[in-house]
Design a protein around this motif. Structure first.
Motif, mmCIF file in Angstrom:
data_model
loop_
_atom_site.group_PDB
_atom_site.id
_atom_site.type_symbol
_atom_site.label_atom_id
_atom_site.label_comp_id
_atom_site.label_asym_id
_atom_site.label_seq_id
_atom_site.Cartn_x
_atom_site.Cartn_y
_atom_site.Cartn_z
ATOM 1 N N ALA A 90 0.824 -1.225 0.000
ATOM 2 C CA ALA A 90 0.000 0.000 0.000
ATOM 3 C C ALA A 90 0.850 1.265 0.000
ATOM 4 N N GLN A 91 1.832 1.326 -0.900
ATOM 5 C CA GLN A 91 2.673 2.518 -1.006
ATOM 6 C C GLN A 91 1.869 3.677 -1.594
ATOM 7 N N CYS A 92 2.275 4.898 -1.256
ATOM 8 C CA CYS A 92 1.641 6.068 -1.851
ATOM 9 C C CYS A 92 2.091 6.208 -3.308
ATOM 10 N N GLY A 93 1.369 7.044 -4.070
ATOM 11 C CA GLY A 93 1.642 7.167 -5.489
ATOM 12 C C GLY A 93 3.052 7.631 -5.801
ATOM 13 N N LYS A 94 3.593 8.537 -4.965
ATOM 14 C CA LYS A 94 4.927 9.074 -5.232
ATOM 15 C C LYS A 94 5.981 7.978 -5.202
ATOM 16 N N TYR A 95 5.829 7.017 -4.281
ATOM 17 C CA TYR A 95 6.801 5.929 -4.180
ATOM 18 C C TYR A 95 6.463 4.777 -5.130
ATOM 19 N N LEU A 96 5.162 4.513 -5.300
ATOM 20 C CA LEU A 96 4.779 3.397 -6.153
ATOM 21 C C LEU A 96 5.171 3.664 -7.605
ATOM 22 N N ALA A 97 5.088 4.923 -8.050
ATOM 23 C CA ALA A 97 5.493 5.238 -9.418
ATOM 24 C C ALA A 97 6.971 4.927 -9.640
ATOM 25 N N VAL A 98 7.800 5.183 -8.614
ATOM 26 C CA VAL A 98 9.239 4.902 -8.728
ATOM 27 C C VAL A 98 9.500 3.396 -8.721
ATOM 28 N N ALA A 99 8.775 2.677 -7.872
ATOM 29 C CA ALA A 99 9.019 1.242 -7.722
ATOM 30 C C ALA A 99 8.273 0.399 -8.751
ATOM 31 N N MET A 100 7.449 1.007 -9.578
ATOM 32 C CA MET A 100 6.559 0.245 -10.459
ATOM 33 C C MET A 100 7.315 -0.719 -11.365
ATOM 34 N N ALA A 101 8.375 -0.257 -12.011
ATOM 35 C CA ALA A 101 9.099 -1.125 -12.957
ATOM 36 C C ALA A 101 9.684 -2.338 -12.242
ATOM 37 N N ASP A 102 10.329 -2.126 -11.076
ATOM 38 C CA ASP A 102 10.907 -3.256 -10.336
ATOM 39 C C ASP A 102 9.826 -4.227 -9.874
ATOM 40 N N LEU A 103 8.693 -3.687 -9.415
ATOM 41 C CA LEU A 103 7.611 -4.555 -8.959
ATOM 42 C C LEU A 103 7.042 -5.384 -10.100
ATOM 43 N N LEU A 104 6.818 -4.750 -11.246
ATOM 44 C CA LEU A 104 6.284 -5.498 -12.389
ATOM 45 C C LEU A 104 7.257 -6.562 -12.860
ATOM 46 N N ASP A 105 8.552 -6.218 -12.887
ATOM 47 C CA ASP A 105 9.554 -7.217 -13.292
ATOM 48 C C ASP A 105 9.545 -8.416 -12.342
ATOM 49 N N ALA A 106 9.503 -8.135 -11.026
ATOM 50 C CA ALA A 106 9.521 -9.219 -10.046
ATOM 51 C C ALA A 106 8.252 -10.062 -10.130
ATOM 52 N N LEU A 107 7.104 -9.414 -10.286
ATOM 53 C CA LEU A 107 5.848 -10.164 -10.361
ATOM 54 C C LEU A 107 5.774 -10.994 -11.636
ATOM 55 N N HIS A 368 19.469 -12.213 -4.108
ATOM 56 C CA HIS A 368 18.411 -12.263 -3.095
ATOM 57 C C HIS A 368 17.218 -11.404 -3.528
ATOM 58 N N ARG A 369 17.505 -10.211 -4.057
ATOM 59 C CA ARG A 369 16.412 -9.346 -4.529
ATOM 60 C C ARG A 369 15.606 -10.029 -5.633
ATOM 61 N N ASP A 370 16.310 -10.675 -6.575
ATOM 62 C CA ASP A 370 15.612 -11.335 -7.675
ATOM 63 C C ASP A 370 14.821 -12.556 -7.213
ATOM 64 N N SER A 371 15.204 -13.126 -6.082
ATOM 65 C CA SER A 371 14.475 -14.296 -5.568
ATOM 66 C C SER A 371 13.198 -13.907 -4.840
ATOM 67 N N LEU A 372 13.025 -12.633 -4.548
ATOM 68 C CA LEU A 372 11.857 -12.183 -3.788
ATOM 69 C C LEU A 372 10.664 -11.973 -4.709
ATOM 70 N N ASN A 373 9.543 -12.512 -4.308
ATOM 71 C CA ASN A 373 8.286 -12.363 -5.033
ATOM 72 C C ASN A 373 7.394 -11.413 -4.227
ATOM 73 N N PRO A 374 7.153 -10.184 -4.711
ATOM 74 C CA PRO A 374 6.335 -9.238 -3.927
ATOM 75 C C PRO A 374 4.966 -9.786 -3.550
ATOM 76 N N ALA A 375 4.367 -10.581 -4.433
ATOM 77 C CA ALA A 375 3.053 -11.146 -4.117
ATOM 78 C C ALA A 375 3.159 -12.164 -2.993
ATOM 79 N N GLU A 376 4.203 -12.985 -3.016
ATOM 80 C CA GLU A 376 4.388 -13.964 -1.938
ATOM 81 C C GLU A 376 4.708 -13.266 -0.619
ATOM 82 N N LEU A 377 5.503 -12.177 -0.686
ATOM 83 C CA LEU A 377 5.756 -11.396 0.535
ATOM 84 C C LEU A 377 4.438 -10.883 1.107
#
Length: 420
Positions: A90-107, A368-377
């Motif tokens: 539940a990140q705010c828009g300012k942070y989620l916009a920055v993290a969006m690419a990494d999150l989509l790649d991981a998911l 370790h970062r690449d092994s993390l699944n945001p949905a599983e977290l």
């Protein structure tokens, strides 16, 4: 002539004269009044009242509702955005916009988002990456909630060693390299500080925002030292400095000696000055309280679940949650002094940019970062939070009810009439 006019015509004539009547001088008003009386046939007093009433501003016409502008992004993109937002914590828009690419790649890497399934597609991905922070917040507004619960401050001043420890104030500069941590403990006491209850040791790096969290049985120095030792072993780079408040759990000979043996610079904040530790105070709220809630945890089961929860939360915070840092001051257009912040980055990215890791450490952390699944977290965090609530919610609410002050007896001192 006036008697030949309809009432509607008289009203229209009065409206035409009213604006000029309101601006006219006293002499000119008399002349206008004579004309209105002659045309409408009203009495002079009635004409005066009608002119005054017509000159007053009436209610503004109700504006027609503006036609909503068409949605720039598709319904599919909105639904996928809600999923990504939930997985991100539940990140705010300012942070989620920055993290969006990494999150989509991981998911995508872990099969949580598959093109062609559950509304996700390359077009939707492009839409998500194109969304501005304000648009993200606007599209997520219906899904956002707030937590009304609050906690109790449990810091107790230490009478020992305070004069021998360097004081660090708000605004003091720290070294521009990773390793200087602010620390604090959070009391999981529920509605009362009586009895024994768990505490959570929370550390955050002032330079990178890297966090370490560990729950302990109580504030005894043996547990504090065990938590600090685990932090030194777990954090992937050297701790060079620690800054705490004036609580007796930190300001004691055992903790001071522990830091001295490891050549860790030790400072403390000023008493009753929360801004001296603004970074860790913020983490206490949106990390410990947000994920650990405000229930009372006073048994081994709750302690065990807390310590299963924090490594998962720390992975989310350190690898997928951007932060921003103050980098200076500026003066705005009206002369007010305001803070200037850098562009949001994840603590992991800041750590890579700092250049303090060896190539082997960088490779290990990237793996370790690449092994993390945001949905599983997200699923593991939710499962552990449900377990915490099952353990502590009912007991906390019962304790709160038992501590509630009974209402005053309003019948005392009131004479009641006897029946019959």
């Amino acid at each position: 002539m006036g008697s030949e006019l309809s009432m509607g015509a008289r009203v229209e004539i009065t409206k035409k004269y009213a604006r000029e009547y309101a601006r006219a001088s006293k002499k000119a008003r008399g002349r206008l009044l004579d004309e209105v009386v002659a045309v409408t046939g009203w009495s002079r007093d009635n004409a005066r009242r009608r002119l005054a009433a017509a000159a007053r501003p009436g209610p503004r016409p109700v504006a027609k509702p503006r036609k909503p502008r068409p949605r720039k992004f598709s319904y599919d993109a909105t639904k996928v955005l809600q999923r990504v937002w939930a997985f991100s914590g539940a990140q705010c828009g300012k942070y989620l916009a920055v993290a969006m690419a990494d999150l989509l790649d991981a998911l995508e890497r872990h099969g949580e988002l598959v093109p062609g399934k559950d509304r996700y597609s390359p077009v939707v991905r492009a839409e998500l990456l194109a969304m501005s922070p304000a648009t993200i917040d606007r599209y997520l507004a219906p899904a956002k909630e707030t937590d009304p619960l609050r906690g109790i401050a449990a810091t107790r001043p230490s009478p020992l060693l305070r004069s021998s420890i360097t004081v660090r104030k708000a605004g003091d500069e720290v070294e521009n390299v990773p390793g200087f941590f602010e620390g604090d403990t959070v009391a999981h006491c529920g509605p009362t500080l009586k009895g024994e209850f768990c505490r959570t040791l929370n550390l955050t790096d002032m330079n990178t925002g890297w966090t370490f969290t560990r729950s302990i049985r109580n504030n005894a120095h043996v547990h504090i030292l065990a938590g600090l030792t685990l932090a030194a072993e777990t954090i992937p780079y050297e701790i060079t400095g620690l800054d705490f408040d004036n609580g007796s759990e930190f300001i004691n000979y055992d903790v001071i000696d522990w830091a001295a043996d490891r050549k860790i610079f030790f400072t403390r904040s000023r008493p009753y000055k929360k801004n001296d530790q603004a970074t860790i105070e913020s983490k206490n709220n949106h990390l410990v309280r947000r994920y650990g809630f405000y229930w009372r945890y006073d048994n081994p089961d709750a302690l065990m679940v807390l310590n299963r929860l924090w490594p998962v939360v720390n992975d989310r915070m350190n690898y997928f949650t951007p932060t921003k840092k103050p980098i200076g001051w500026k003066t705005d257009s009206v002369g007010r002094r305001t803070r200037v912040y850098d562009e949001p980055k994840t603590p992991f990215q800041r750590l890579l940019d700092a250049g303090v890791l060896s190539p082997v450490q960088q490779r290990e952390l990237l793996e370790h970062r690449d092994s993390l699944n945001p949905a599983e977290l997200a699923r593991r965090i939710q499962s552990l939070q449900d377990r915490l609530t099952a353990i502590a919610k009912r007991a906390t609410l019962d304790l709160e009810a038992s501590l509630a002050t009974p209402p005053p007896d309003t019948t005392r001192g009131v004479k009641l009439r006897r029946a019959g």
